[in-house]
Design an enzyme around this catalytic site. Sequence first.
Site, mmCIF file in Angstrom:
data_model
loop_
_atom_site.group_PDB
_atom_site.id
_atom_site.type_symbol
_atom_site.label_atom_id
_atom_site.label_comp_id
_atom_site.label_asym_id
_atom_site.label_seq_id
_atom_site.Cartn_x
_atom_site.Cartn_y
_atom_site.Cartn_z
ATOM 1 N N GLY A 293 27.834 48.796 89.614
ATOM 2 C CA GLY A 293 27.697 48.854 88.171
ATOM 3 C C GLY A 293 26.253 48.801 87.715
ATOM 4 N N PRO A 294 26.042 48.818 86.399
ATOM 5 C CA PRO A 294 24.693 48.869 85.838
ATOM 6 C C PRO A 294 23.934 47.554 85.987
ATOM 7 C CG PRO A 294 26.300 48.607 84.085
ATOM 8 C CD PRO A 294 27.092 48.817 85.347
ATOM 9 N N SER A 295 22.600 47.650 86.029
ATOM 10 C CA SER A 295 21.762 46.456 86.094
ATOM 11 C C SER A 295 21.459 45.958 84.688
ATOM 12 C CB SER A 295 20.472 46.757 86.865
ATOM 13 O OG SER A 295 20.736 46.993 88.220
ATOM 14 N N HIS B 105 34.541 25.456 81.079
ATOM 15 C CA HIS B 105 34.420 26.020 82.431
ATOM 16 C C HIS B 105 33.281 27.028 82.499
ATOM 17 C CE1 HIS B 105 35.521 27.625 86.336
ATOM 18 N NE2 HIS B 105 36.431 26.692 86.442
ATOM 19 N N GLY C 297 30.374 40.891 79.795
ATOM 20 C CA GLY C 297 29.498 40.180 80.714
ATOM 21 C C GLY C 297 29.444 40.826 82.081
ATOM 22 N N PRO D 36 27.861 44.215 77.020
ATOM 23 C CA PRO D 36 27.663 43.468 75.768
ATOM 24 C C PRO D 36 28.784 42.504 75.409
ATOM 25 C CG PRO D 36 28.096 45.801 75.339
ATOM 26 C CD PRO D 36 27.821 45.662 76.796
#
Length: 509
Positions: free
Chosen positions: A163-165, A81, A172, A169
Site C-alpha cells: 500500500g501507499p506510504s 485500546h 489509518g 485519511p
Amino acid sequence: MKLVECVPNFSEGRRPEVISAIRDAIASVEGVSVLDVSSDASHNRSVITFVAPVETAVDAAFAGIGAAAERIDLCKHTGEHPRIGATDVVPFIPLEGSTMEDCIALARALGERVGRELKIPVYLYERAATTPARENLAEVRRGEFEGLREEIGKNPARDPDYGPSQIHPTCGAIAIGARPFLVAYNIYLGPASNLQIAKNVAKAVRGSSGGFKYVKGLGLEVNGQAQVSMNLVDTEKTPLHNAFDFVKMKAEAEGAQVTWSEIVGLVPERVLFDAAVNHLQLRQFTPAQVLEQQVREVMSGGESVSGFLASVASSNPVPGGGSVAAHAGALAAALAQMVAGLTIGKKKYAAVDAEMKEAALKAVSLGNALASLVKRDAEAYSLVSEAHKLPKEPADAAARRTETVTKALLKAAEVPLETARASVEVAQIAALVAEKGNTNAITDAGVAALLAEAACKGADYNVRVNVSALEDPSKGAGLASESAQLVKKVVDLAGRVAKRVDSSLSPKK
C-alpha cells in the site's frame, strides 16, 4: 479441507449496527463460519472470530475490512485500546489440516490486496513479518494512529509492506499477520489473601519480567480468590503444562497451593493432548490413537484422499480428468514445498535460505489454488451439462441455449487454463529446488516436476476439448493458444529437472 481461523479486530465497540454490518459481510462469503463476536464499549473495539477454508479466508477478511472502511472514521474514534486502523489487526491462525506457512501466505495475499484495492498501508507482523522489528505487534502499533500519521512517509522504518506510504485519511493503517493459537489460561491459588503471591508468581512466569518468552501474566483478585491470569501466545514454544508446572512450583515455594484452573474461550485439542501426554508420561502417543480422530477421518468422505479416489473411480463423470490434473498439480506443489523445507535452516545451504523460504511460501499459495481448482473444474463441467439440457425450441429458446452453452464451454476451458498456469509455476519452483535445494531430496523435486508436467498437459486436454466443442471455436482460440504455450514451457522445465535428476543418479566414475 484446510481450515484457518481469523480473528480481525475492529475499532468500533459502541455502534451495534456497524458491528453487525461487518459481521454480516464476513459471514456472507461461502464456507465461512463466524464463531464469536465480542465488543467492548470502553475499549471501543470488537473482535470477530471466524473459521474458513484457505481458499476463501482472504475474501472473508477483505469483506470485513471493506465494510469497516465504509463505516469507521478513525479521526473520530476514541477508546482505551491502542489502534492504528479502522480494522486494526488481522491475524490468521492455522487449524487442523493447515500450517503456519498457509497463514503467512494468506497474510501476504490479503496485505497485497488491501494495499492495492483499498489504498490502506499494511504492516505484516508476527510470523508473517518481513523484518524482526515487526514481529512484535506492539512495535508495529507504536504511537498509534496519530503517531503513525506523522511518521509514515518520513521515517523509512515506518514504510508499509504493502500500500501507499501515507496514512489513509479515515481508515489509518492495518497490521496483518500469522500467529499460533492464543490460549487464555487462569490458575487460582486459593483465597484473596494470597493475592501478593499470585502477583509474585505472575511476575516470575511472564516473559517481560524474565520468565517464559511467550507468556503474558498478571496477578489478580477474582471473586474473592487469588488468580494468575495468563495469555499463552505460542503453545508450541511454551506448552500449557509447562506454564502450569512452573506456576505450581513457584506458588508452593511461597506457601500457596493451586486450587483449580480454567481455560477461557476455545483451545486446540492438541494443547490438551500434549498436557495429558506429559503428565501421564505416555510413550509414543500419536493423535491416531484418539477415537474421535479416527471417526473424523472416516466421516470426512470425499474430502480425504481415499474419498477423492473413490469419487474419481465412480461412474459419475465428475470429478474427472480436469479435477485430477488440478489434484496432481497440488501434489506437485506439496512436494516442491517439502524439498524447500528440507533445505531451509541447513548450514550447507545458508546462501539460498531466503530463496527457499520464498519458494516454500509460493508453493503453499499455488497448492491451495490448485486444490480449489479440483472442485471448480467439476463445477464447470456441471454447468456445461446443464446448459445442454436446455430446450432447443422455439427459436428464441434455441438462441438462449446456444449462448448459454457457449458461455459454459468457455468457462469450462478457462478453469483448466488456470490449472495449466499454476502448474507451470509449480514446475518453475521444482526446477529451482532441484538446482539449489537439498541434494538428498532431488528425486522428490523430480517427481514434483513430473506431476506438474502431467497436470499442465492434462489441463491442456480439457482446454482443447471444450474449445473444440464450441459452435465457433475461434471464440476460444486465445485460450487454446495460451494453453499450448504453457505446455511447451512445462515440458522444457520438466526436461531440465529430469536431466539434473538423472545426472545425480548416474554412477560416479
